[in-house]
Design an enzyme around this catalytic site. Structure first.
Site, PDB file in Angstrom:
ATOM      1  N   LYS A   1     105.300  81.803 -67.949  1.00 45.63           N
ATOM      2  CA  LYS A   1     104.272  81.385 -68.434  1.00 45.63           C
ATOM      3  C   LYS A   1     104.402  82.764 -69.812  1.00 45.63           C
ATOM      4  O   LYS A   1     104.744  83.552 -69.334  1.00 45.63           O
ATOM      5  CB  LYS A   1     102.830  82.264 -68.088  1.00 45.63           C
TER       6      LYS A   1
HETATM    7  C1  LIG Z   1      99.379  73.758 -66.892  1.00 43.31           C
HETATM    8  C2  LIG Z   1      99.158  74.661 -65.631  1.00 43.31           C
HETATM    9  N1  LIG Z   1      97.522  74.845 -64.801  1.00 43.31           N
HETATM   10  C3  LIG Z   1      98.172  75.178 -64.016  1.00 43.31           C
HETATM   11  C4  LIG Z   1      99.205  76.140 -63.247  1.00 43.31           C
HETATM   12  C5  LIG Z   1      98.884  77.045 -61.777  1.00 43.31           C
HETATM   13  O1  LIG Z   1      99.337  78.130 -62.013  1.00 43.31           O
HETATM   14  P1  LIG Z   1      99.640  78.742 -61.408  1.00 43.31           P
HETATM   15  O2  LIG Z   1     101.268  78.926 -60.776  1.00 43.31           O
HETATM   16  O3  LIG Z   1     100.243  80.322 -61.719  1.00 43.31           O
HETATM   17  O4  LIG Z   1      99.006  79.219 -60.282  1.00 43.31           O
HETATM   18  C6  LIG Z   1      99.548  76.359 -64.639  1.00 43.31           C
HETATM   19  C7  LIG Z   1     101.423  76.964 -63.977  1.00 43.31           C
HETATM   20  O5  LIG Z   1     102.036  76.641 -62.839  1.00 43.31           O
HETATM   21  C8  LIG Z   1     100.236  75.478 -65.114  1.00 43.31           C
HETATM   22  O6  LIG Z   1     101.309  75.395 -66.581  1.00 43.31           O
END
Ligand SMILES: Cc1ncc(COP(=O)(O)O)c(C=O)c1O
Length: 374
Positions: free
Chosen positions: A184
């Protein structure tokens, strides 16, 4: 194989490493003073009243939905052109994600008219996902949510730094969830944040983050009263201080890194003009965080083109296989033709702030060669 150009890359500065080491040297490893500082800095960056740090973006979504009271029987309109984590926590709560289509293959975010058509008597909320960091139709979704008496929530995992006018996109809904996963714009490994202007929602997210307790070990260390009650079942979704220290350190140069991403996206667009379609067009008055650069490969060729690009050492990805096509979400009544076409054609190219001109040239040459194999 080691990629010559990876899809995403993280480079820490000495200041980042010093900040993390200082957290470890302090002896306070769990959630504590650095997490409070990170939350305050993040809220100030977004221009919202509250930011609550959590273990990851999925936890942020889960807590946001739970704090909004979404549960059995409630329907929530969501995009299918997203990561599965937008929808899965709704199912964990017993709520029903109802998928709506995107605007077009160049604008792969929720289409307000499709959302309107998906709203029924049980609908409680709309979840906008600013795809690739583009604010999308957030103002129209805000107006629609107000007109239909619904919450506007956001999966803002891509969107840190995205603005509409002077406002951060995340401040336009009732609540937004962020991810700090390694790929990210603000990467700390694993981490997330819930942001809101609503005092009650923030309080509920804070409670549910830590087992439904009012009292944290940091409070106890500072000599606050030791008793606590559990009124509602919660989770352990806390973020720890070393990662908060990294987030705080990296937040200070986020705008600079996002500006580099914007320059790289502009040169990708210029170099690929007339060669292949680039999605996510710029819009007057809106600023993307430029989390992704995606191109559209026609004629059922996407996976073959992707493999040929990979042979030249360039890593690519697909954002995303549509969620409604996964077995766990499959419902034969769901038809989302634009999402499905986009899901078959989209290809994500490498993008990270310190990408060199030579790396970007290699990506562009690889795309051009892969589209017209000799
Ligand atoms: C659009 C979106 N939503 C949710 C997530 C979930 O985040 P995390 O991996 O930090 O749990 C991500 C990333 O992985 C994402 O790109």
């Amino acid at each position: 194989m080691a990629w010559q150009v990876p899809l995403a890359d993280v480079r820490l500065t000495q200041a980042d490493i010093d900040a993390v080491l200082a957290a470890y040297r302090s002896g306070w490893l769990s959630m504590g003073p650095r997490t409070l500082q990170f939350e305050a800095a993040f809220a100030a960056y977004l221009g919202v009243r509250h930011a609550v740090a959590v273990a990851n973006g999925t936890a942020a979504l889960h807590l946001m939905y739970a704090a909004c009271g979404l549960g059995p029987g409630d329907e929530v309109v969501v995009p299918s052109m997203t990561f599965v984590a937008t929808a899965a926590p709704l199912r964990h709560l017993g709520a029903v994600p109802v998928f709506a289509d995107i605007v077009s293959e160049l604008e792969p975010w929720l289409a307000p008219d499709a959302v309107d058509a998906a709203i029924g008597p049980a609908t409680k909320a709309i979840v906008h996902m600013p795809y690739g960091g583009h604010p999308g139709e957030v103002e129209a979704l805000r107006a629609l949510a107000d007109r239909r008496g619904l919450l506007l929530l956001q999966d803002a995992a891509h969107a840190i730094g995205a603005r509409v006018g002077e406002r951060h996109v995340a401040s336009i809904g009732e609540c937004a969830a962020f991810s700090f996963f390694s790929n990210k714009n603000l990467a700390i490994g694993e981490g997330g944040m819930v942001a809101t202007n609503d005092d009650g929602l923030a309080e509920e997210v804070r409670r549910l983050r830590s087992h439904g307790m009012e009292m944290l070990s940091w409070d106890r260390l500072r000599g606050r009263a030791a008793g606590y009650d559990i009124e509602r079942l919660g989770f352990n979704y806390r973020l720890d201080d070393p990662r908060s220290a990294l987030g705080l350190s990296r937040l200070a140069r986020l705008d600079e890194e996002n500006a580099k991403r914007a320059d790289l996206v502009a040169s990708y667009r210029a170099a690929l003009e007339g060669v292949v379609g680039c999605a996510l067009p710029e819009r007057e008055g809106a600023r993307s965080s430029n989390h992704l650069i995606t191109i559209l490969v026609e004629g059922g060729e996407r996976d073959a083109v992707r493999a040929r690009i990979g042979e030249r050492g360039v890593q690519t990805s697909v954002h995303y296989p549509p969620v409604h096509r996964f077995s766990a979400f499959h419902d034969p009544r769901t038809s989302l033709p634009v999402t499905e076409r986009y899901g078959e054609r989209t290809l994500t190219l490498p993008l990270f702030g310190h990408m060199t001109a030579a790396q970007q040239r290699l990506v562009v040459e690889s795309v051009v060669a892969a589209l017209a194999p000799s």
